[in-house]
Scaffold this active site. Structure first.
Site, PDB file in Angstrom:
ATOM      1  N   CYS A   1      10.835 -48.029  76.628  1.00 11.71           N
ATOM      2  CA  CYS A   1      11.772 -48.676  77.540  1.00 11.71           C
ATOM      3  C   CYS A   1      13.038 -49.080  76.793  1.00 11.71           C
ATOM      4  O   CYS A   1      12.975 -49.702  75.730  1.00 11.71           O
ATOM      5  CB  CYS A   1      11.136 -49.906  78.174  1.00 11.71           C
TER       6      CYS A   1
ATOM      7  N   GLN B   1       7.889 -40.781  82.418  1.00 14.43           N
ATOM      8  CA  GLN B   1       6.764 -41.655  82.728  1.00 14.43           C
ATOM      9  C   GLN B   1       7.154 -42.527  83.922  1.00 14.43           C
ATOM     10  O   GLN B   1       8.224 -43.128  83.919  1.00 14.43           O
ATOM     11  CB  GLN B   1       6.443 -42.529  81.516  1.00 14.43           C
TER      12      GLN B   1
ATOM     13  N   TYR C   1      -0.173 -52.563  82.770  1.00 13.58           N
ATOM     14  CA  TYR C   1       0.544 -52.467  84.033  1.00 13.58           C
ATOM     15  C   TYR C   1      -0.439 -52.153  85.173  1.00 13.58           C
ATOM     16  O   TYR C   1      -1.644 -52.226  84.999  1.00 13.58           O
ATOM     17  CB  TYR C   1       1.674 -51.451  83.920  1.00 13.58           C
TER      18      TYR C   1
ATOM     19  N   ARG D   1       8.523 -45.610  67.156  1.00 12.32           N
ATOM     20  CA  ARG D   1       9.421 -46.249  66.188  1.00 12.32           C
ATOM     21  C   ARG D   1       9.860 -45.292  65.088  1.00 12.32           C
ATOM     22  O   ARG D   1      10.996 -45.353  64.612  1.00 12.32           O
ATOM     23  CB  ARG D   1       8.755 -47.494  65.601  1.00 12.32           C
TER      24      ARG D   1
END
Length: 374
Positions: free
Chosen positions: A25, A99, A188, A330
């Protein structure tokens, strides 16, 4: 032996290698619309050689957002900005994926850098900041730090959200994405339903394993009816809640077995995040054993993700059959050209190249070798 730089074909889509960019995100959209930040962010990783690039968690409904700055696909207006992005990714040889998800009780928060909450999340929005009512399987907040509990979803709510996922899938296809992933992890909405930690319903959507996974199965069916047969469908799934009495690896395998005949081609295996008390043993490749187990016992393709940084580790994961693809997050932020550097480190220079505008400068001079690209 499978190599990290071997292509991977799922249905009618072939990825040039087994290296993918995990959805991250960016909290940089206005009214859910993608913009130049997303083009540059994702485009740089395509230039860098990734085989698959999955765009961040994209909300299927406004109330399904994590923050007001989330990307969205709840209306046709969101399609055109994405076409520019998918076109560029394809031109650079990467498969564009996206996604889609619904945050459930973890929605209506600030972007992470505007507040401090566990697991890098923002604080709850105040009414004067545009807070909205959240939905969840049960009227229980994510944790004591949440300012208001969600509203327990009615059967009508469940049907509306299911249909919103299907509508978003159709828009993702229209926008040019070639792989679709349903976000069933990170605490989620899907995970809130299938995890006994968050789901305390007593109707057909709660209680037994079969009832807790019902929303997931119904939504996958609705999405698969819209999403083209030639394009792969992925599901991001937690393998464990890391909480006693929570979702287990055995249940994760069972759900993967159910999803495969429903048209899911790839399980993106993660863990935790459904409740703040989870005790997660973070460390290099800590989720890889779960990916391996789901792949082996459910006979379905999987990805490995989570603290994978070293080329030799990524190669071993694929070569040993522990996953079909590695997703990097990352590591790709730190080095958009991670695939190129991995190829050099593994002696696979011939398996990956820069685009011509870069390749010309890096190896186009007399005496240059492939190592000059690194």
């Amino acid at each position: 032996m499978t190599d990290l730089f071997d292509p991977l074909t799922l249905r009618g889509v072939t990825m040039r290698n087994r290296i993918g960019v995990s959805p991250m995100c960016q909290y940089s959209s206005v009214d859910g619309l993608a913009n130049d930040w997303h083009l540059v962010h994702l485009g740089a990783r395509a230039v860098g050689g990734a085989g698959l690039i999955i765009m961040e968690d994209t909300a299927v409904l406004p109330e399904g957002r994590i923050t007001p700055a989330d990307n969205g696909l709840w209306s046709d207006a969101h399609v055109d900005p994405l076409i520019r992005i998918t076109g560029f990714l394809k031109e650079r040889g990467a498969v564009p994926g996206i996604q889609i998800g619904h945050a459930g009780r973890k929605g209506s928060t600030t972007i992470p850098w505007q507040g401090g909450r566990p697991q890098g999340e923002g604080r709850s929005l105040r009414p004067d900041e545009g807070a909205w009512d959240t939905l969840a399987p049960s009227a229980e907040a994510f944790g004591a730090e949440r300012d208001a509990p969600p509203r327990a979803m009615t059967v009508e709510d469940i049907a509306r959200v299911r249909d919103a996922f299907a509508a978003a899938a159709g828009r993702a296809d229209a926008a040019g994405f070639d792989l679709l992933e349903l976000h069933g992890g990170w605490g989620y909405l899907f995970q809130q339903f299938y995890s006994p930690v968050a789901n305390h319903r007593t109707d057909a959507y709660g209680g037994s394993f079969e009832n807790r996974v019902r929303f997931t199965i119904e939504t996958v069916r609705a999405v698969r009816r819209v999403w083209p047969d030639a394009k792969p469908l992925a599901f991001r799934m937690a393998a464990t809640d890391w909480i006693e009495g929570g979702w287990t690896p055995e249940e994760a395998v069972d759900l993967a077995r159910l999803l495969k005949p429903e048209g899911v081609d790839l399980i993106d295996v993660i863990s935790a995040a459904v409740a703040p008390q989870a005790q997660v043993p973070w460390g290099p490749m800590f989720q890889v054993p779960f990916s391996e187990r789901v792949r082996r016992e459910a006979a379905i393709a999987t990805t490995a993700v989570g603290v994978i940084t070293e080329p030799a580790d990524a190669q071993a994961i694929v070569a040993e059959g522990r996953a079909d693809m590695v997703l990097l997050a990352r590591a790709m932020l730190r080095d958009p050209h991670w695939p190129v550097h991995a190829a050099a480190a593994l002696g696979r220079d011939e398996r990956i190249t820069f685009p011509n505008p870069y390749e010309h400068w890096l190896t186009g001079r007399p005496g240059a070798t492939a190592l000059d690209r690194t």
